[in-house]
Design a protein around this motif. Structure first.
Motif, PDB file in Angstrom:
ATOM      1  N   ASN B   2       0.618  -1.206   0.153  1.00  0.00           N
ATOM      2  CA  ASN B   2       0.369  -0.114   0.002  1.00  0.00           C
ATOM      3  C   ASN B   2       0.677   1.462  -0.229  1.00  0.00           C
ATOM      4  OD1 ASN B   2      -2.762  -0.761  -0.266  1.00  0.00           O
ATOM      5  ND2 ASN B   2      -2.515  -1.419   2.037  1.00  0.00           N
ATOM      6  N   GLY B   4       0.233   4.260  -2.164  1.00  0.00           N
ATOM      7  CA  GLY B   4      -1.257   5.114  -2.374  1.00  0.00           C
ATOM      8  C   GLY B   4      -1.122   4.607  -3.782  1.00  0.00           C
ATOM      9  N   PRO B   5      -2.309   4.987  -4.668  1.00  0.00           N
ATOM     10  CA  PRO B   5      -2.098   4.742  -5.740  1.00  0.00           C
ATOM     11  C   PRO B   5      -1.658   4.818  -6.954  1.00  0.00           C
ATOM     12  CG  PRO B   5      -3.344   6.546  -5.811  1.00  0.00           C
ATOM     13  CD  PRO B   5      -2.728   6.835  -4.629  1.00  0.00           C
ATOM     14  N   LYS B   7       0.055   5.289 -10.505  1.00  0.00           N
ATOM     15  CA  LYS B   7      -0.050   6.015 -11.438  1.00  0.00           C
ATOM     16  C   LYS B   7       0.558   5.889 -12.552  1.00  0.00           C
ATOM     17  CE  LYS B   7      -3.425   8.274  -9.388  1.00  0.00           C
ATOM     18  NZ  LYS B   7      -4.454   7.630  -9.718  1.00  0.00           N
ATOM     19  N   ALA B  11       1.865   1.721 -13.187  1.00  0.00           N
ATOM     20  CA  ALA B  11       0.683   0.844 -13.077  1.00  0.00           C
ATOM     21  C   ALA B  11       0.956  -0.766 -14.169  1.00  0.00           C
ATOM     22  CB  ALA B  11      -0.423   1.396 -13.355  1.00  0.00           C
ATOM     23  N   SER B  61     -13.480   2.671 -16.391  1.00  0.00           N
ATOM     24  CA  SER B  61     -13.267   4.199 -15.920  1.00  0.00           C
ATOM     25  C   SER B  61     -13.746   4.911 -15.933  1.00  0.00           C
ATOM     26  CB  SER B  61     -11.447   3.973 -16.693  1.00  0.00           C
ATOM     27  OG  SER B  61     -10.930   5.169 -15.277  1.00  0.00           O
ATOM     28  N   TYR B 122      -8.788  -2.013 -10.246  1.00  0.00           N
ATOM     29  CA  TYR B 122      -8.395  -0.518 -10.374  1.00  0.00           C
ATOM     30  C   TYR B 122      -8.802   0.465 -11.694  1.00  0.00           C
ATOM     31  CZ  TYR B 122      -4.685   2.512 -12.229  1.00  0.00           C
ATOM     32  OH  TYR B 122      -3.072   2.843 -11.543  1.00  0.00           O
ATOM     33  N   ALA B 125     -11.226   3.077  -9.905  1.00  0.00           N
ATOM     34  CA  ALA B 125     -10.761   3.733  -8.955  1.00  0.00           C
ATOM     35  C   ALA B 125     -10.135   4.487  -9.495  1.00  0.00           C
ATOM     36  CB  ALA B 125     -10.564   3.705  -7.344  1.00  0.00           C
ATOM     37  N   ASN B 126      -9.725   4.457 -10.089  1.00  0.00           N
ATOM     38  CA  ASN B 126      -8.330   6.149 -11.071  1.00  0.00           C
ATOM     39  C   ASN B 126      -9.148   5.971 -12.552  1.00  0.00           C
ATOM     40  OD1 ASN B 126      -5.493   5.098  -9.658  1.00  0.00           O
ATOM     41  ND2 ASN B 126      -6.835   3.076  -9.867  1.00  0.00           N
ATOM     42  N   ASP B 130      -4.351   6.012 -17.148  1.00  0.00           N
ATOM     43  CA  ASP B 130      -3.532   4.711 -15.884  1.00  0.00           C
ATOM     44  C   ASP B 130      -4.382   3.717 -16.394  1.00  0.00           C
ATOM     45  OD1 ASP B 130      -1.817   6.995 -14.838  1.00  0.00           O
ATOM     46  OD2 ASP B 130      -3.728   7.562 -13.780  1.00  0.00           O
ATOM     47  N   SER B 131      -5.347   3.189 -16.536  1.00  0.00           N
ATOM     48  CA  SER B 131      -6.266   2.471 -16.156  1.00  0.00           C
ATOM     49  C   SER B 131      -6.294   0.929 -17.766  1.00  0.00           C
ATOM     50  CB  SER B 131      -8.087   2.680 -16.725  1.00  0.00           C
ATOM     51  OG  SER B 131      -8.123   3.090 -15.029  1.00  0.00           O
ATOM     52  N   ASP B 134      -2.705  -0.090 -16.827  1.00  0.00           N
ATOM     53  CA  ASP B 134      -3.093  -1.168 -15.663  1.00  0.00           C
ATOM     54  C   ASP B 134      -3.422  -2.099 -16.727  1.00  0.00           C
ATOM     55  OD1 ASP B 134      -3.479  -1.922 -12.844  1.00  0.00           O
ATOM     56  OD2 ASP B 134      -5.112  -2.589 -13.444  1.00  0.00           O
TER      57      ASP B 134
END
Lengths: 211, 204
Positions: B2, B4-5, B7, B11, B61, B122, B125-126, B130-131, B134
């Protein structure tokens, strides 16, 4: 309450949107997919008549013309739906017909070429099967398909079959076909399908053709 | 884990090794076993999955702020299914032979847990870009596991590589390598080796 309705409407709207998109793509490409399927079938049938040259790759665009020029469908009086072909403008008595039946896992579907004069198998192709890869799946290998060549179904064997699948490497007679070691289920299923299809073809042939 | 997100390209990168969906999370195993007996099929399957992941993550997303929470999973599956059917139709139209060989497996991308894992974990929430990264990362991570396994199974099992004969014809084929159980063995061995390396790295 309004939240529930909003959720419902949202779901319906999103479903409609994506269904529409997928249907649209399908509608656009449908003709092409159908053409691919029919070309694939025609290629198999041409191959069984020995019309696909070995030395060069036939392109998909040549197949439909070639098929239309050289092959004609045969209809039998007793079963109009039976898919069967012969060469147009040729004196040879070779027919290619579709067969299908339950394999070890899934249905086995394909075409078989027979000489109706000498009552011999000329070739076989499997267009769909779901046999175990590496075991029963070996039925689609060229070497296995060659085992059917020139096998005779002129008379029935004492056991009531035209052709019998025997242990791999032990087939010597024209009414015996080498099976696949490790795939007894596939071999017996195939034996059943082939014998039934040949018997059915014989009975249709005796019933006469309607054209 | 963890921090944080995550990016941008981070990712994508973490999916290749640290959080590789197959090795790290043991997701997507069913298809990994099923299609890895031929390199060509595996490659098409991997490309299909990368496409599905990228597009599904992007779409989810984009819609993340309007999807009602209660039905979010239904919507995700719907989006994934739409893209997978799209792939199936395109394959049928342009690569009919490969589509035929892959049979039901393309359709089964829908049930590949990696896709839903990424959309739910993912993309919900992003941001869209970024998605995509990912999703592509997860797809490549999956491919990095599947392709080596296929490259081992096909030559040993069928004597071919990408459909070409690479091992002399008198080689006794290991039928075992082509059928599903060897997928288990190969995958487990692969994960074992990779994890051994990974824990080496973590100790330092």
């Amino acid at each position: 309450m309004s939240d529930k309705i909003r959720t419902l409407l949202f779901t319906v709207a999103v479903t409609a949107l994506f269904t529409l998109l997928v249907s649209g793509v399908n509608a656009v490409l449908h003709d092409r997919i159908e053409l691919n399927r029919s070309v694939a079938r025609q290629r198999v049938i041409l191959g069984l008549f020995g019309l696909v040259p070995n030395d060069r790759q036939l392109s998909d665009s040549e197949i439909p013309n070639m098929f239309a020029e050289q092959i004609e469908p045969v209809k039998f009086a007793n079963d109009n739906a039976f898919e069967c072909y012969r060469r147009s403008n040729s004196s040879e008595d070779v027919f290619v017909f579709a067969f299908s039946g339950q394999g070890f896992w899934d249905n086995i579907i394909g075409f078989i070429a027979v000489d109706a004069g000498s009552l011999q198998i000329k070739g076989i192709e499997f267009t769909r099967h779901g046999e175990t890869p590496g075991l029963g799946g070996r039925i689609s290998e060229p070497e296995f398909k060659l085992r059917f060549k020139d096998k005779s179904f002129a008379t029935k064997r004492p056991d009531g079959l035209f052709l019998r699948m025997v242990a791999e490497g032990s087939g010597t007679r024209a009414d015996e076909i080498d099976g696949i070691t490790g795939a007894t289920g596939t071999s017996t299923a195939l034996e059943k399908i082939i014998n039934r299809s040949l018997a059915y073809f014989n009975s249709l042939k005796q019933g006469g053709s309607s054209n | 884990m963890n921090k944080g997100p995550v990016k941008g390209f981070a990712a994508l990168k973490r999916m290749l090794w640290e959080e590789n969906p197959v090795i790290g999370q043991i997701l997507g195993i069913c298809s990994a076993l099923a299609v890895t007996n031929l390199v060509k099929n595996t490659l098409v399957m991997c490309l299909g999955l990368i496409f599905t992941l990228a597009m599904s993550c992007f779409t989810v997303s984009l819609m993340r702020n309007v999807i009602p929470r209660r039905v979010r999973m239904i919507i995700q599956v719907l989006i994934i299914a739409a893209y997978v059917i799209f792939i199936k139709i395109v394959l049928d139209a342009f690569l009919p032979e490969i589509s035929n060989e892959l049979g039901p497996y393309v359709g089964l991308i829908i049930t590949n847990c990696i896709v839903m894992g990424r959309t739910e974990g993912y993309a919900m929430a992003n941001k869209p870009v970024d998605s995509i990264l990912d999703g592509v990362g997860a797809g490549i991570g999956y491919s990095l596991v599947l392709l080596p396994i296929a490259m081992i199974r096909e030559p040993l099992g069928l004597g071919t590589f990408f459909g070409m004969q690479v091992i002399p014809a008198d080689w006794t084929k290991w039928n075992m390598m082509v059928i599903a159980p060897s997928g288990f063995f190969a995958l487990a061995t692969y994960i074992w080796i990779v994890r051994a390396f990974k824990s080496e790295g973590e100790k330092r």
